[in-house]
Design a protein around this motif. Structure first.
Motif, PDB file in Angstrom:
ATOM      1  N   UNK A 321      19.718  39.536  19.830  1.00  0.00           N
ATOM      2  CA  UNK A 321      21.252  39.911  19.590  1.00  0.00           C
ATOM      3  C   UNK A 321      22.313  39.958  20.548  1.00  0.00           C
ATOM      4  N   UNK A 322      22.623  38.709  21.295  1.00  0.00           N
ATOM      5  CA  UNK A 322      23.557  39.335  22.412  1.00  0.00           C
ATOM      6  C   UNK A 322      24.320  38.754  22.868  1.00  0.00           C
ATOM      7  N   UNK A 323      25.967  39.037  23.413  1.00  0.00           N
ATOM      8  CA  UNK A 323      26.392  37.931  24.156  1.00  0.00           C
ATOM      9  C   UNK A 323      26.442  39.146  25.350  1.00  0.00           C
ATOM     10  N   UNK A 324      27.632  38.079  25.954  1.00  0.00           N
ATOM     11  CA  UNK A 324      28.469  38.939  27.485  1.00  0.00           C
ATOM     12  C   UNK A 324      29.393  38.087  27.530  1.00  0.00           C
ATOM     13  N   UNK A 325      31.131  38.948  27.652  1.00  0.00           N
ATOM     14  CA  UNK A 325      31.732  38.307  27.814  1.00  0.00           C
ATOM     15  C   UNK A 325      33.321  38.810  28.702  1.00  0.00           C
ATOM     16  N   UNK A 326      33.578  38.292  29.461  1.00  0.00           N
ATOM     17  CA  UNK A 326      35.219  38.951  30.408  1.00  0.00           C
ATOM     18  C   UNK A 326      35.976  39.636  29.989  1.00  0.00           C
ATOM     19  N   UNK A 327      36.675  40.369  29.718  1.00  0.00           N
ATOM     20  CA  UNK A 327      37.973  40.986  29.669  1.00  0.00           C
ATOM     21  C   UNK A 327      38.884  40.697  30.361  1.00  0.00           C
ATOM     22  N   UNK A 328      39.951  40.586  30.027  1.00  0.00           N
ATOM     23  CA  UNK A 328      41.462  41.309  30.921  1.00  0.00           C
ATOM     24  C   UNK A 328      42.655  41.487  30.687  1.00  0.00           C
ATOM     25  N   UNK A 329      43.508  42.818  30.215  1.00  0.00           N
ATOM     26  CA  UNK A 329      44.339  42.999  30.406  1.00  0.00           C
ATOM     27  C   UNK A 329      45.079  43.611  30.284  1.00  0.00           C
ATOM     28  N   UNK A 330      46.758  43.810  30.758  1.00  0.00           N
ATOM     29  CA  UNK A 330      47.554  44.586  31.597  1.00  0.00           C
ATOM     30  C   UNK A 330      47.601  46.095  30.950  1.00  0.00           C
ATOM     31  N   UNK A 331      46.681  46.743  31.926  1.00  0.00           N
ATOM     32  CA  UNK A 331      46.635  48.693  31.408  1.00  0.00           C
ATOM     33  C   UNK A 331      47.662  48.796  30.929  1.00  0.00           C
ATOM     34  N   UNK A 332      49.135  48.683  31.982  1.00  0.00           N
ATOM     35  CA  UNK A 332      50.349  49.454  31.628  1.00  0.00           C
ATOM     36  C   UNK A 332      51.406  48.951  30.311  1.00  0.00           C
ATOM     37  N   UNK A 333      50.902  47.262  30.129  1.00  0.00           N
ATOM     38  CA  UNK A 333      51.170  46.956  28.768  1.00  0.00           C
ATOM     39  C   UNK A 333      50.165  48.011  27.570  1.00  0.00           C
ATOM     40  N   UNK A 334      49.355  46.547  27.381  1.00  0.00           N
ATOM     41  CA  UNK A 334      48.826  47.159  26.221  1.00  0.00           C
ATOM     42  C   UNK A 334      47.589  48.221  26.693  1.00  0.00           C
ATOM     43  N   UNK A 335      47.660  48.255  27.687  1.00  0.00           N
ATOM     44  CA  UNK A 335      47.118  49.739  27.766  1.00  0.00           C
ATOM     45  C   UNK A 335      47.428  50.849  27.564  1.00  0.00           C
ATOM     46  N   UNK A 336      48.717  51.321  27.415  1.00  0.00           N
ATOM     47  CA  UNK A 336      49.402  52.035  27.720  1.00  0.00           C
ATOM     48  C   UNK A 336      50.905  51.972  26.460  1.00  0.00           C
ATOM     49  N   UNK A 337      51.612  51.076  27.205  1.00  0.00           N
ATOM     50  CA  UNK A 337      52.975  50.812  26.642  1.00  0.00           C
ATOM     51  C   UNK A 337      52.845  50.810  25.444  1.00  0.00           C
ATOM     52  N   UNK A 338      52.766  49.160  25.540  1.00  0.00           N
ATOM     53  CA  UNK A 338      53.084  48.486  24.325  1.00  0.00           C
ATOM     54  C   UNK A 338      51.635  48.895  23.008  1.00  0.00           C
ATOM     55  N   UNK A 339      50.777  49.539  23.478  1.00  0.00           N
ATOM     56  CA  UNK A 339      49.960  50.109  22.397  1.00  0.00           C
ATOM     57  C   UNK A 339      50.890  50.905  21.903  1.00  0.00           C
ATOM     58  N   UNK A 340      51.425  51.849  22.649  1.00  0.00           N
ATOM     59  CA  UNK A 340      51.520  53.345  21.868  1.00  0.00           C
ATOM     60  C   UNK A 340      53.115  52.218  20.604  1.00  0.00           C
ATOM     61  N   UNK A 341      54.085  51.917  21.332  1.00  0.00           N
ATOM     62  CA  UNK A 341      54.822  50.908  20.924  1.00  0.00           C
ATOM     63  C   UNK A 341      54.906  50.288  18.706  1.00  0.00           C
ATOM     64  N   UNK A 342      53.474  50.241  19.802  1.00  0.00           N
ATOM     65  CA  UNK A 342      52.860  49.312  18.117  1.00  0.00           C
ATOM     66  C   UNK A 342      52.623  49.762  17.282  1.00  0.00           C
ATOM     67  N   UNK A 343      52.126  51.422  17.541  1.00  0.00           N
ATOM     68  CA  UNK A 343      51.597  52.270  16.347  1.00  0.00           C
ATOM     69  C   UNK A 343      53.110  52.955  16.516  1.00  0.00           C
TER      70      UNK A 343
END
Length: 351
Positions: A321-343
């Motif tokens: 039962x497996x899936x493969x996928x490719x994931x991209x995000x801006x690590x300065x926004x969602x990976x840091x600043x955006x996630x913090x402000x969303x918190x």
């Protein structure tokens, strides 16, 4: 000890490490989300004190300039939320003062992530965990954040038993000097400068036209600390210690946005069509998955965006039962600043 201070509807926000890459992004995100602050204070080291930072405004704070103040333990008097991206040592040094003044520290460093009494939060995944903070909430590692945002909708379809992830992490994840080094080194390389004369300081090896399978320090088992973070943080955020994670983290010559190749094994069947539907309906996720038309997420085209982008969704035939996928995000926004402000948004009084 449970946190009892009530968060005002229009909190005073301190941006700690305001002159750094993430600190600068904090200011942009506060504006972009129109965070309802009554005041925004820019804090940094003594050498940055007096510097003027442009700010587009948010909430009750008009657009203009913020004058950077030296961060000291007394800086947090009257502050409600302190957004920290000044390094783990500074966060540790300032924690007691921040909490003693009644402010909630939302910390982007690795200082407190694995402490039992500190929630590690990604709002799309475990927003309820903010309810048990004791004055400090940790922002996860950038590569972990985008992975769990993509994993959570799939976990809701069937429990995940194992994840194998290889990251393609942008140079800017190592800070502004690393991004500058990529620019400068690429120019030197193309100008024909000999290999042994290239300027190498931000990374262990040349980053221009190269990939480096080494992020953070090596541990006793020959994995890196970055890989360890992805393992332990995923378990904590997902609330499932039984998820097995194997990570290989690689620095690539991309300016901004991390890519991740992820193979997921489930306890039950998850057809690709069901995965696409779940991901498309998930908050903070954009599906870009049309191989016939060459549509898939690419770091070079997604800098400055907020979502986690998922594509190349397909079965992994090597497991039941497996899936493969490719994931991209801006690590300065969602990976840091955006996630913090969303918190920080989660801490506001609920209407």
């Amino acid at each position: 000890m449970a946190w009892t201070k009530v968060m005002p509807a229009h909190p005073v926000v301190a941006v700690c490490g305001a002159t750094g890459a993430v600190g600068n992004e904090f200011l942009k995100v506060l504006h972009d989300l129109d965070f309802p602050a009554s005041k925004v204070i820019a804090l940094a080291s003594a050498r940055s004190a007096g510097k003027k930072l442009p700010f587009e405004g948010c909430g009750q704070v008009p657009a203009g300039e913020l004058t950077v103040q030296e961060m000291t333990p007394d800086s947090f008097e009257g502050v409600d939320i302190a957004l920290f991206s000044a390094g783990a040592s500074v966060s540790k040094a300032m924690r007691e003062a921040v909490v003693a003044h009644g402010a909630v520290m939302i910390d982007n460093s690795s200082a407190f992530r694995m402490e039992e009494d500190v929630p590690l939060v990604v709002p799309e995944v475990n927003p309820g965990d903010v309810s048990w903070h004791n004055g400090v909430i940790a922002n996860p590692n950038c590569s972990t954040i985008q992975m769990v945002v993509a994993l959570k909708p799939l976990y809701n379809l069937a429990r995940i038993s194992r994840v194998v992830v290889s990251t393609y992490q942008a140079a800017s994840g190592a800070g502004a000097p690393a991004m500058a080094e990529l620019y400068d080194q690429t120019r030197e390389f193309l100008d024909g400068k000999p290999e042994d004369e290239l300027t190498i300081s931000a990374f262990a090896h040349r980053i221009a036209f190269n990939t480096i399978p080494h992020i953070d320090v090596f541990l006793d088992d020959d994995s890196t600390k970055e890989e360890w973070k992805m393992v332990v943080e995923t378990k904590k955020i997902m609330g499932d210690d039984n998820i097995q994670v194997a990570a290989t983290c690689v620095r690539v010559p991309v300016l901004r946005c991390h890519g991740e190749s992820i193979n997921v094994e489930f306890v039950g069947d998850v057809p690709p069509a069901d995965a696409r539907e779940a991901l498309a309906a998930a908050p903070g996720v954009t599906v870009m998955d049309d191989p016939a038309n060459n549509v898939y997420p690419m770091p070079g085209l997604l800098a400055g965006t907020n979502d986690t982008y998922v594509g190349r969704i397909r079965r992994d035939p090597t497991v039941k039962h497996g899936l493969a996928m490719w994931v991209v995000a801006d690590q300065i926004r969602k990976g840091a600043a955006l996630n913090a402000v969303q918190i920080a948004q989660l801490l506001l009084p609920q209407e």
